[in-house]
Motif scaffolding. Structure first.
Motif, PDB file in Angstrom:
ATOM      1  N   ASP A   1     -20.347 -34.731  14.264  1.00 15.74           N
ATOM      2  CA  ASP A   1     -21.232 -33.390  14.304  1.00 15.74           C
ATOM      3  C   ASP A   1     -20.502 -32.253  13.194  1.00 15.74           C
ATOM      4  O   ASP A   1     -21.223 -31.458  13.354  1.00 15.74           O
ATOM      5  N   THR A   2     -19.342 -32.615  12.748  1.00 18.46           N
ATOM      6  CA  THR A   2     -18.910 -31.560  11.694  1.00 18.46           C
ATOM      7  C   THR A   2     -18.970 -32.348  10.358  1.00 18.46           C
ATOM      8  O   THR A   2     -19.142 -33.677  10.084  1.00 18.46           O
ATOM      9  N   LYS A   3     -18.666 -31.691   9.406  1.00 13.74           N
ATOM     10  CA  LYS A   3     -18.580 -31.800   7.933  1.00 13.74           C
ATOM     11  C   LYS A   3     -17.640 -31.336   7.292  1.00 13.74           C
ATOM     12  O   LYS A   3     -17.157 -30.015   7.317  1.00 13.74           O
ATOM     13  N   ILE A   4     -16.833 -32.129   6.460  1.00 12.22           N
ATOM     14  CA  ILE A   4     -15.972 -31.609   5.231  1.00 12.22           C
ATOM     15  C   ILE A   4     -16.553 -31.718   3.991  1.00 12.22           C
ATOM     16  O   ILE A   4     -16.767 -32.525   3.562  1.00 12.22           O
ATOM     17  N   ALA A   5     -16.792 -30.430   3.246  1.00 12.54           N
ATOM     18  CA  ALA A   5     -17.224 -30.665   2.223  1.00 12.54           C
ATOM     19  C   ALA A   5     -16.307 -29.590   1.159  1.00 12.54           C
ATOM     20  O   ALA A   5     -15.666 -28.583   1.345  1.00 12.54           O
ATOM     21  N   VAL A   6     -16.467 -29.997  -0.046  1.00 13.44           N
ATOM     22  CA  VAL A   6     -15.897 -29.450  -1.434  1.00 13.44           C
ATOM     23  C   VAL A   6     -16.898 -29.171  -2.406  1.00 13.44           C
ATOM     24  O   VAL A   6     -17.736 -29.958  -2.548  1.00 13.44           O
ATOM     25  N   LEU A   7     -17.035 -27.879  -2.625  1.00 11.62           N
ATOM     26  CA  LEU A   7     -17.696 -27.489  -3.760  1.00 11.62           C
ATOM     27  C   LEU A   7     -16.938 -27.119  -5.068  1.00 11.62           C
ATOM     28  O   LEU A   7     -16.250 -26.179  -4.871  1.00 11.62           O
ATOM     29  N   LEU A   8     -17.297 -27.645  -5.950  1.00  9.15           N
ATOM     30  CA  LEU A   8     -16.861 -27.455  -7.353  1.00  9.15           C
ATOM     31  C   LEU A   8     -17.581 -26.988  -8.422  1.00  9.15           C
ATOM     32  O   LEU A   8     -19.082 -27.360  -8.478  1.00  9.15           O
ATOM     33  N   ARG A   9     -17.005 -25.904  -9.053  1.00  8.63           N
ATOM     34  CA  ARG A   9     -17.871 -25.187 -10.107  1.00  8.63           C
ATOM     35  C   ARG A   9     -18.166 -26.500 -11.257  1.00  8.63           C
ATOM     36  O   ARG A   9     -17.113 -27.319 -11.436  1.00  8.63           O
TER      37      ARG A   9
END
Length: 160
Positions: A28-36
């Motif tokens: 029910d959680t999320k680990i996310a990475v956002l890269l340029r």
């Protein structure tokens, strides 16, 4: 039948099939990475590694148990759930950063200045020297409820 995965924060739900086998865990959680999107391949890997490195210290429930192979050799624990990697424009990253902070989600940042430093002290000084709205973000990591993280990442797309 559903059973709680009894972690400290109860972040996983495990479905048990009729034959008694466990279905995949849905978190029910999320680990996310956002890269340029304009980063070089080596930069993408480096930034991702740095961004997720602190997550287990502020959200220890995301870290699983240590591993061991059949010979009994021990290995370090890893995250219990996938880390999803996204990419977007500089504007997408700036907007996501604002949304993450407005939702008070645990957030890590990596700025372009950090490519020119070589240690933790200088990294922290480089971030501290710039106001929040002027950070030249090249990446960020966020952890939180799935729906909140999805809203933070609006406009981003999965990394190829």
């Amino acid at each position: 039948m559903r059973t709680e995965n009894n972690t400290e924060a109860g972040t996983g739900i495990e479905a048990v099939a009729g034959d008694g086998s466990a279905a995949p865990v849905r978190f029910d959680t999320k680990i996310a990475v956002l890269l340029r999107e304009d980063l070089e391949p080596w930069q993408r890997l480096n930034v991702t590694a740095f961004l997720v490195s602190g997550l287990g210290t502020v959200s220890p429930e995301v870290v699983g148990e240590p591993y061991a192979d059949a010979d009994g050799t021990g290995y370090l624990p890893m995250f219990r759930q996938p880390v999803l990697v996204f990419q977007g424009t500089k504007e997408t990253l700036t907007a996501a950063h604002s949304r993450a902070l407005s939702r008070s989600l645990p957030t890590a940042v990596f700025t372009s200045d950090l490519f020119g430093t070589g240690n933790d002290r200088d990294n922290r000084a480089a971030v501290r020297a710039v106001g929040r709205d002027q950070l030249d973000l090249v990446g960020m990591a966020v952890h939180g409820p799935r729906n909140a993280v999805d809203k933070v990442l609006k406009g981003a797309r999965m990394h190829p």
